[in-house]
Design an enzyme around this catalytic site. Structure first.
Site, PDB file in Angstrom:
ATOM      1  N   ASN A  16      10.936   4.582   8.695  1.00 60.35           N
ATOM      2  CA  ASN A  16       9.740   4.458   7.860  1.00 60.35           C
ATOM      3  C   ASN A  16       9.353   2.989   7.782  1.00 60.35           C
ATOM      4  OD1 ASN A  16       7.876   5.898   5.813  1.00 60.35           O
ATOM      5  ND2 ASN A  16       8.512   4.033   4.759  1.00 60.35           N
ATOM      6  N   GLU A  33       5.667   5.416  11.926  1.00 54.49           N
ATOM      7  CA  GLU A  33       4.514   4.494  11.906  1.00 54.49           C
ATOM      8  C   GLU A  33       4.522   3.540  13.107  1.00 54.49           C
ATOM      9  OE1 GLU A  33       6.311   4.977   8.999  1.00 54.49           O
ATOM     10  OE2 GLU A  33       4.903   5.344   7.357  1.00 54.49           O
ATOM     11  N   ASP A  75      -2.580  -7.777  -8.541  1.00 54.44           N
ATOM     12  CA  ASP A  75      -2.661  -6.709  -7.548  1.00 54.44           C
ATOM     13  C   ASP A  75      -4.099  -6.523  -7.055  1.00 54.44           C
ATOM     14  OD1 ASP A  75      -1.809  -4.604  -5.902  1.00 54.44           O
ATOM     15  OD2 ASP A  75      -0.227  -4.128  -7.302  1.00 54.44           O
TER      16      ASP A  75
HETATM   17  C1  FMN Z   1      -1.096  -5.611   1.643  1.00 55.08           C
HETATM   18  C2  FMN Z   1      -0.396  -4.409   1.132  1.00 55.08           C
HETATM   19  C3  FMN Z   1       0.567  -4.535   0.152  1.00 55.08           C
HETATM   20  C4  FMN Z   1       1.250  -3.421  -0.313  1.00 55.08           C
HETATM   21  N1  FMN Z   1       2.245  -3.583  -1.231  1.00 55.08           N
HETATM   22  C5  FMN Z   1       3.012  -2.528  -1.582  1.00 55.08           C
HETATM   23  C6  FMN Z   1       4.150  -2.706  -2.436  1.00 55.08           C
HETATM   24  O1  FMN Z   1       4.431  -3.806  -2.911  1.00 55.08           O
HETATM   25  N2  FMN Z   1       4.905  -1.619  -2.718  1.00 55.08           N
HETATM   26  C7  FMN Z   1       4.622  -0.377  -2.207  1.00 55.08           C
HETATM   27  O2  FMN Z   1       5.381   0.566  -2.466  1.00 55.08           O
HETATM   28  N3  FMN Z   1       3.529  -0.176  -1.427  1.00 55.08           N
HETATM   29  C8  FMN Z   1       2.742  -1.225  -1.102  1.00 55.08           C
HETATM   30  N4  FMN Z   1       1.645  -1.052  -0.277  1.00 55.08           N
HETATM   31  C9  FMN Z   1       1.246   0.288   0.103  1.00 55.08           C
HETATM   32  C10 FMN Z   1       2.037   0.822   1.238  1.00 55.08           C
HETATM   33  O3  FMN Z   1       2.255  -0.063   2.287  1.00 55.08           O
HETATM   34  C11 FMN Z   1       1.295   1.990   1.821  1.00 55.08           C
HETATM   35  O4  FMN Z   1       0.911   2.855   0.831  1.00 55.08           O
HETATM   36  C12 FMN Z   1       2.102   2.743   2.842  1.00 55.08           C
HETATM   37  O5  FMN Z   1       1.219   3.426   3.618  1.00 55.08           O
HETATM   38  C13 FMN Z   1       3.060   3.729   2.275  1.00 55.08           C
HETATM   39  O6  FMN Z   1       3.618   4.378   3.355  1.00 55.08           O
HETATM   40  P1  FMN Z   1       4.724   5.494   3.184  1.00 55.08           P
HETATM   41  O7  FMN Z   1       4.137   6.465   2.218  1.00 55.08           O
HETATM   42  O8  FMN Z   1       4.910   6.035   4.550  1.00 55.08           O
HETATM   43  O9  FMN Z   1       5.932   4.808   2.674  1.00 55.08           O
HETATM   44  C14 FMN Z   1       0.932  -2.149   0.178  1.00 55.08           C
HETATM   45  C15 FMN Z   1      -0.046  -2.017   1.150  1.00 55.08           C
HETATM   46  C16 FMN Z   1      -0.712  -3.123   1.630  1.00 55.08           C
HETATM   47  C17 FMN Z   1      -1.745  -2.967   2.685  1.00 55.08           C
END
Ligand code: FMN
Length: 450
Positions: free
Chosen positions: A139, A200, A246
């Site tokens: 992941n 991914e 944020d």
């Molecule tokens: C710039 C940026 C910062 C992010 N920061 C966080 C974070 O601090 N914690 C988090 O859980 N998701 C964060 N996200 C969201 C996740 O990267 C995003 O939702 C991801 O697609 C989740 O994938 P998953 O559901 O496969 O784990 C961030 C996304 C971006 C683009």
């Protein structure tokens, strides 16, 4: 193409701002990036660090298009294609990201920015975190990281995301690789939420070849082209994480979050650090744009979807405009329900017909004004799971945030108030009537200024 090949391309295209004067990652750099919001910027001399810093490479759709060698209008469809057809990346034995291997390292050598005086600490904001889920495999996800020691971070792990679910399945520590300075396909794929078990990195590889290399101290694979890779463990210990600005441009609350111990740093010899300014264009676009393909895919299952836009005014996360080719009277309502499934953080959706440009807010508003009736076309969903980022939602510590949601079907109504179905000709009457074009030059008086 790697981060550095994008920088070269951006320079060639005249987009890149290069700052050669020394800039301090403590507050000063964030202010400069903010002043140049929307432009890629490279800092070649960074106070207290031997590394260069780049920012803003994802702050406009045209930069993604430049990197992926396509027209902006093709981006959504390229992402839909990659999301639906991932390709397993090739493994390589040696990689640029491992040119230098530092067992004895100190995170203080990295140019990690402090963005605002009240920040909880220096924050890594463009770090892509790779873990292995015992059931679903690899992941990759963004996580902000607050440096709390020479080898420690506090990591913000949103509940229910891939990293969180993997962490809940293991009893001890979870091996982690944090990639800094990534290619645009890797950044886009990391921001997607594909179905469980879909890798991914295979999505990134489908966008553009993204070879992987084995990490040195953990059983994980990382993009060979990364600038830096931090290898370590997500521990069972936690610490107060924040304050941090944020996506909303407001302060996120301080929470107890897991501690990461870093054991090894590998990097390119002249590595470039990617700093993403919280709450500004690059953050917003990287959050929202990679969710458009999943909305498109979900809506396409119930009707003909033409385009999807996650709008900047809804902090590029909570609001979407969905454009459909309406073929049945209830397509608009079906599209609303599907779009909420495609991106569960969505709060407000407007569905429009194919004659309305989703990228033009005035046209979308015009469709609401001329085609929508609240008692007939408004869908309200009460008390739904939602984004933790919405300050107006109901937040209870340890529980999923909840909110009301709203969908506006602003497509041409196929039924008359009498309940009778409108004919095709009658539906055409809802469309704007245009004037025939003329060449104004023919009508201007000689010598006239305008
Ligand atoms: C710039 C940026 C910062 C992010 N920061 C966080 C974070 O601090 N914690 C988090 O859980 N998701 C964060 N996200 C969201 C996740 O990267 C995003 O939702 C991801 O697609 C989740 O994938 P998953 O559901 O496969 O784990 C961030 C996304 C971006 C683009």
């Amino acid at each position: 193409m790697s981060l550095r090949s994008f920088i070269a391309k951006a320079q060639e295209a005249g987009y890149l701002v290069t700052i050669t004067r020394e800039v301090d990652p403590y507050l000063e750099m964030a202010r400069v990036i903010n002043a140049l919001d929307g432009q890629p910027v490279l800092f070649t001399r960074v106070k207290g660090s031997p590394y260069q810093v780049v920012s803003g490479l994802c702050s406009a759709r045209e930069y993604f298009a430049l990197d992926l060698c396509m027209d902006q209008s093709q981006l959504l469809f390229a992402l839909v294609q990659a999301l639906g057809n991932p390709i397993t990346p090739q493994m390589v034995a040696s990689a640029p990201c491992q040119e230098v291997v530092e067992g004895e390292m100190d995170l203080n050598t990295l140019p990690i920015l402090i963005h605002l005086p009240d920040d909880g600490g220096p924050y890594v904001t463009a770090g892509v975190v790779i873990v292995k889920d015992p059931d679903h495999g690899r992941n990759m996800c963004f996580h902000r990281l607050m440096r709390i020691g020479p080898r420690q971070f506090a990591v913000r792990v949103v509940e229910g995301r891939g990293t969180d679910t993997a962490l809940r399945k293991v009893s001890g520590e979870l091996e982690v690789a944090i990639c800094l300075g990534n290619s645009i396909p890797v950044l886009l794929a990391a921001a997607m939420s594909p179905p469980k078990g879909v890798d991914e990195l295979s999505i990134a590889n489908a966008l553009r070849p993204t070879p992987l290399v084995k990490c040195r101290s953990v059983d994980l694979e990382v993009p060979a082209d990364s600038e830096f890779v931090l290898e370590g463990r997500i521990t069972r210990r936690s610490v107060a994480e924040g304050p941090f600005i944020d996506l909303t441009e407001t302060w996120d609350i301080v929470r107890q979050q897991p501690i990461i111990e870093v054991d090894c740093l590998t990097h390119r010899r002249d590595a470039i650090y990617h700093a993403l300014l919280p709450g500004r264009l690059e953050h917003k676009l990287l959050m929202g744009m990679p969710r458009e393909p999943s909305i498109y895919a979900a809506v396409s299952q119930v009707c003909q979807c033409k385009n999807v836009l996650i709008t900047p005014g809804g902090m590029s996360w909570l609001h979407a405009v969905v454009q459909i080719v309406k073929q049945f009277p209830d397509d608009g309502r079906k599209a609303i329900a599907a779009a909420f499934r495609g991106h569960t953080s969505l709060k407000h959706i407007v569905v429009v017909d194919e004659d309305i440009d989703p990228f033009n807010p005035a046209e979308v508003e015009w469709a609401i004004a001329t085609r929508f009736q609240a008692d007939r076309d408004l869908i309200v969903l009460e008390d739904r799971p939602s984004s933790s980022l919405d300050p107006s939602a109901t937040h209870i510590l340890g529980q999923k945030t909840r909110t009301s949601k709203m969908g506006l079907d602003a497509t041409i109504p196929w039924y008359k108030p009498t309940g009778e179905l409108r004919t095709r000709e009658e539906r055409e009457e809802f469309k704007k009537v245009g004037y025939e074009e003329v060449d104004v030059a023919v009508y201007r008086t000689f010598g006239e200024k305008r």
